[in-house]
Design a protein around this motif. Structure first.
Motif, mmCIF file in Angstrom:
data_model
loop_
_atom_site.group_PDB
_atom_site.id
_atom_site.type_symbol
_atom_site.label_atom_id
_atom_site.label_comp_id
_atom_site.label_asym_id
_atom_site.label_seq_id
_atom_site.Cartn_x
_atom_site.Cartn_y
_atom_site.Cartn_z
ATOM 1 N N ASN A 1 0.826 -1.198 0.000
ATOM 2 C CA ASN A 1 0.000 0.000 0.000
ATOM 3 C C ASN A 1 0.869 1.260 0.000
ATOM 4 O O ASN A 1 2.011 1.252 0.434
ATOM 5 N N ASP A 2 0.302 2.351 -0.530
ATOM 6 C CA ASP A 2 0.960 3.670 -0.550
ATOM 7 C C ASP A 2 2.275 3.636 -1.320
ATOM 8 O O ASP A 2 3.265 4.240 -0.901
ATOM 9 N N LYS A 3 2.320 2.927 -2.443
ATOM 10 C CA LYS A 3 3.578 2.817 -3.198
ATOM 11 C C LYS A 3 3.507 3.444 -4.592
ATOM 12 O O LYS A 3 4.481 3.387 -5.326
ATOM 13 N N ALA A 4 2.379 4.008 -4.981
ATOM 14 C CA ALA A 4 2.222 4.664 -6.294
ATOM 15 C C ALA A 4 2.406 3.699 -7.462
ATOM 16 O O ALA A 4 2.883 4.082 -8.532
ATOM 17 N N PHE A 5 2.046 2.413 -7.292
ATOM 18 C CA PHE A 5 2.099 1.451 -8.384
ATOM 19 C C PHE A 5 1.029 1.782 -9.426
ATOM 20 O O PHE A 5 -0.053 2.259 -9.088
ATOM 21 N N THR A 6 1.341 1.509 -10.688
ATOM 22 C CA THR A 6 0.401 1.740 -11.783
ATOM 23 C C THR A 6 0.211 0.440 -12.560
ATOM 24 O O THR A 6 0.836 -0.577 -12.289
ATOM 25 N N GLY A 7 -0.666 0.512 -13.548
ATOM 26 C CA GLY A 7 -0.894 -0.647 -14.398
ATOM 27 C C GLY A 7 -1.911 -1.604 -13.809
ATOM 28 O O GLY A 7 -2.589 -1.310 -12.825
ATOM 29 N N ALA A 8 -2.028 -2.760 -14.430
ATOM 30 C CA ALA A 8 -3.017 -3.752 -14.021
ATOM 31 C C ALA A 8 -2.451 -4.684 -12.954
ATOM 32 O O ALA A 8 -1.249 -4.915 -12.878
ATOM 33 N N ILE A 9 -3.329 -5.230 -12.142
ATOM 34 C CA ILE A 9 -2.933 -6.245 -11.165
ATOM 35 C C ILE A 9 -2.732 -7.550 -11.931
ATOM 36 O O ILE A 9 -3.641 -8.022 -12.607
ATOM 37 N N PRO A 10 -1.550 -8.141 -11.865
ATOM 38 C CA PRO A 10 -1.270 -9.329 -12.703
ATOM 39 C C PRO A 10 -2.127 -10.528 -12.300
ATOM 40 O O PRO A 10 -2.242 -10.849 -11.118
#
Length: 670
Positions: free
Chosen positions: A8-17
């Motif tokens: 959480n709170d990591k600024a990840f983008t894109g789709a969840i694999p």
């Protein structure tokens, strides 16, 4: 063998694999507060392979579209599902009813539509259901009474219609929030017979009507009741007086009539009371003067008449509103009401002898009763023992342990650290699970720092007896030992999301630039002044803050300022001469360089004038954007001298440039 993923709170983008479903041992997946998206929900289908999954948290991402019914294939071991603060659309899949062991379901702040499926009632283990801030319509399912374990239900800010089902009276609710919908009809009596209701009961901004059931008196443990902006009628029910723990009562915007009932005199713990925009008549009851906790009181737009009281909350014009009552008179000068007419009695006065015959026995009896009461109070106070793990707070404060605070702050995680001072650190925490209600700020004292224990005691003593809307509200305190057996002390406050005034005036490198407008700075200045006025003149005992500075001024959602950090506060002896007021403590005075009054360096006497000096420095800092210890101040130059040297036609040269640019931009845009 991976069991827990917490990103959480990591600024990840894109789709969840979707191959995340290969983690057969996974039981906790936490991806809150990122920018994750989804196209085909394949990851949700793949998670059905994780048969041990108990905790799935995907809130505050960019998940959009219609939830597939494949959600019904998730593990029946699932206990916590949170997909709030996303962009979910369409109706809620009926398959949610197959997640039979789920205890916490949160889908708040999405764009979900249609009816709330009645199949949810199959979730017999459910303890918290949060569907607020969506676009649900139609009626609340009547079979929700099957939620016998449900303690929190929030369906507010939707388009729900019809009557409130009486079956909800079977639930063991602590929180029931149904505000901002289109609900109609009368309030069912069964709701008021839920003995567990203790935190919040609210139906504001609906179309409900009829009288308030007399069963409202059964809510003896309720802290907040909110029924504003409906069509309720009749008189304010006298059984309300039996809700003696209540702190917040909002009845405004209805059709209540008649006098303010004397039964409300029992609600001595009220902090906020709003009776505005009704048809109430008669005088303002004098018992309201004795409500020492009351910091907000609204009586505007009624038909009240007579003299406005002159004690308690009525001494603070900023804490009360009485506009729209044309027949009120008197009160303090700030209210600008006409003086009350002097009435001369035409009745024949009784003789002096008759007066003496009546009054003398009454006076003697009163003296005996007062003496007996004083003796009883003395022995009661002398024999009373304080709890071992709690500073002497009122019983209405919640009790928390060291373990509770560890859980609330995720082990005092650096990710939850929101501030640090000379005596300790402040963490953001969650003491329950419903973020809108239980988010708090936990101040943990560094007991290795000299004076920290004394600061803890001073802050407890100050905050236990003061209440004002411009002061930070304390929720509880913890004085215990940690898991190593070392002493542990902490204070728990309400969480104010906009941070400190200092963070707005002096953002750190890399932080997003936020600019306070001229009007916002003026409002904050007035808020801080109101807090000081209360501390110095209107509280139970005069208090000097001793450490007023921007980092101790916190801002809430509406940018209202709240003064906090009373670790250096001093109590003053009662005196009419401020120059003679002395501190009850002889401890060496401390404060913050640049804000401490110069006279404090010559003596250990504190006065309210010291706070006024600090307030003046704070004002200069707010409108110049410079700290009193700014690097540009050299060779004895101070912030006060810097401002003083600016001539009348040069003031614009020392004003905060960011504020000027913001102001000019607003003027151009209009």
């Amino acid at each position: 063998m991976l069991q827990v993923i917490q990103l959480n709170d990591k600024a990840f983008t894109g789709a969840i694999p979707p191959n995340i479903g290969n983690l057969k041992s996974l039981y906790s997946l936490v991806l809150n507060n990122n920018q994750l998206e989804t196209n085909d929900w394949s990851f949700l289908t793949a998670l059905s392979n994780c048969t041990y999954l108990q905790d799935l948290q995907l809130s505050a991402n960019k998940l959009y579209g219609v939830l597939p019914n494949a959600i019904a294939n998730l593990s029946t071991s699932l206990e916590h599902l949170d997909m709030s603060f996303n962009q979910l659309e369409g109706s809620l899949p009926v398959g949610f009813g197959d997640l039979i062991n789920i205890s916490m379901l949160t889908l708040s702040r999405n764009f979900l539509t249609g009816a709330i499926p009645a199949t949810l009632a199959r979730l017999e283990m459910l303890q918290g259901l949060f569907l607020d801030h969506n676009n649900f319509s139609r009626e609340i399912p009547s079979n929700f009474g099957n939620f016998t374990r449900l303690s929190m239900l929030d369906l507010s800010f939707n388009g729900l219609s019809g009557n409130i089902p009486s079956s909800l009276g079977k639930c063991s609710l602590e929180v029931l929030s149904l505000g901002n919908n289109k609900l109609t009809g009368a309030l069912p009596k069964d709701i008021f017979l839920i003995s567990t209701l203790s935190i919040y009961l609210g139906f504001p901004h609906n179309l409900l009507s009829g009288p308030i059931p007399s069963e409202v008196g059964s809510l003896k443990n309720l802290i907040q009741l909110d029924i504003r902006e409906n069509n309720f009628s009749g008189q304010i029910p006298t059984p309300l007086g039996e809700c003696q723990i209540m702190e917040y009562l909002y009845l405004d915007g209805n059709l209540f009539q008649g006098p303010i009932p004397s039964a409300l005199s029992q609600l001595r713990g009220l902090q906020e009371l709003d009776l505005s925009q009704n048809n109430l008549s008669g005088p303002i009851p004098e018992f309201l003067e004795t409500f020492s906790q009351l910091s907000y009181f609204n009586l505007s737009f009624n038909n009240l008449e007579g003299e406005v009281p002159l004690k308690g909350v009525f001494l603070n014009a900023s804490a009360i509103s009485i506009v729209g009552n044309r027949r009120l008179c008197g009160g303090i000068s700030e209210l600008k009401l006409p003086p009350c007419p002097i009435e001369t009695s035409k009745k024949k006065h009784p003789s002096l002898k008759l007066k003496l015959v009546i009054l003398v026995p009454i006076a003697i009896l009163a003296c005996i009763l007062l003496l007996s009461f004083a003796i009883a109070q003395y022995w009661r106070h002398k024999s009373r023992k304080e709890p071992a793990n709690m500073t002497n707070f009122n019983d209405t404060y919640i009790w928390v342990s060291y373990a509770d605070l560890v859980r609330a702050t995720e082990g005092f995680s650096p990710a939850n650290l929101i501030g640090a001072g000379s005596f300790g650190s402040v963490y953001k925490g969650n003491i329950g699970g419903a973020e809108d209600i239980n988010v708090v700020a936990v101040k943990v004292l560094n007991l290795q720092q000299r004076g920290a224990s004394r600061s803890f005691t001073a802050e407890c003593e100050a905050l236990r007896c003061i209440r004002h809307r411009n002061l930070v509200k304390i929720l509880t305190a913890c004085s215990s030992v940690d898991f190593k057996g070392d002493d542990f002390k902490a204070l728990v406050f309400e969480y104010l999301p906009n941070g400190s005034l200092d963070s707005w005036l002096h953002p750190k490198v890399g932080e997003q630039s936020r600019v306070l407008t001229l009007i916002q700075r003026l409002d904050i200045a007035i808020d801080v002044a109101s807090a000081l006025d209360y501390l110095h003149h209107h509280g139970p005992v005069p208090i000097v803050h001793c450490d007023l500075k921007p980092s101790n001024v916190l801002l809430d959602d509406d940018m209202v300022a709240h003064v906090g950090d009373f670790g250096l506060a001093r109590f003053l002896k009662a005196s009419f001469n401020l120059s003679s007021q002395k501190s009850t403590s002889s401890a060496a005075l401390k404060g913050s360089i640049g804000y401490v009054a110069p006279e404090y360096g010559m003596a250990n006497k504190v006065s309210t004038s010291g706070d006024i000096y600090s307030y003046g420095i704070l004002l200069l800092e707010m409108f110049t954007g410079k700290r009193p210890i700014d690097e540009s101040f050299k060779d004895g130059l101070s912030l006060r001298m810097y401002v003083e040297m600016a001539q009348a036609n040069q003031v614009i040269d020392i004003v905060d440039r960011d504020m000027l640019e913001e102001q000019n931009g607003n003027v151009r845009s209009t």
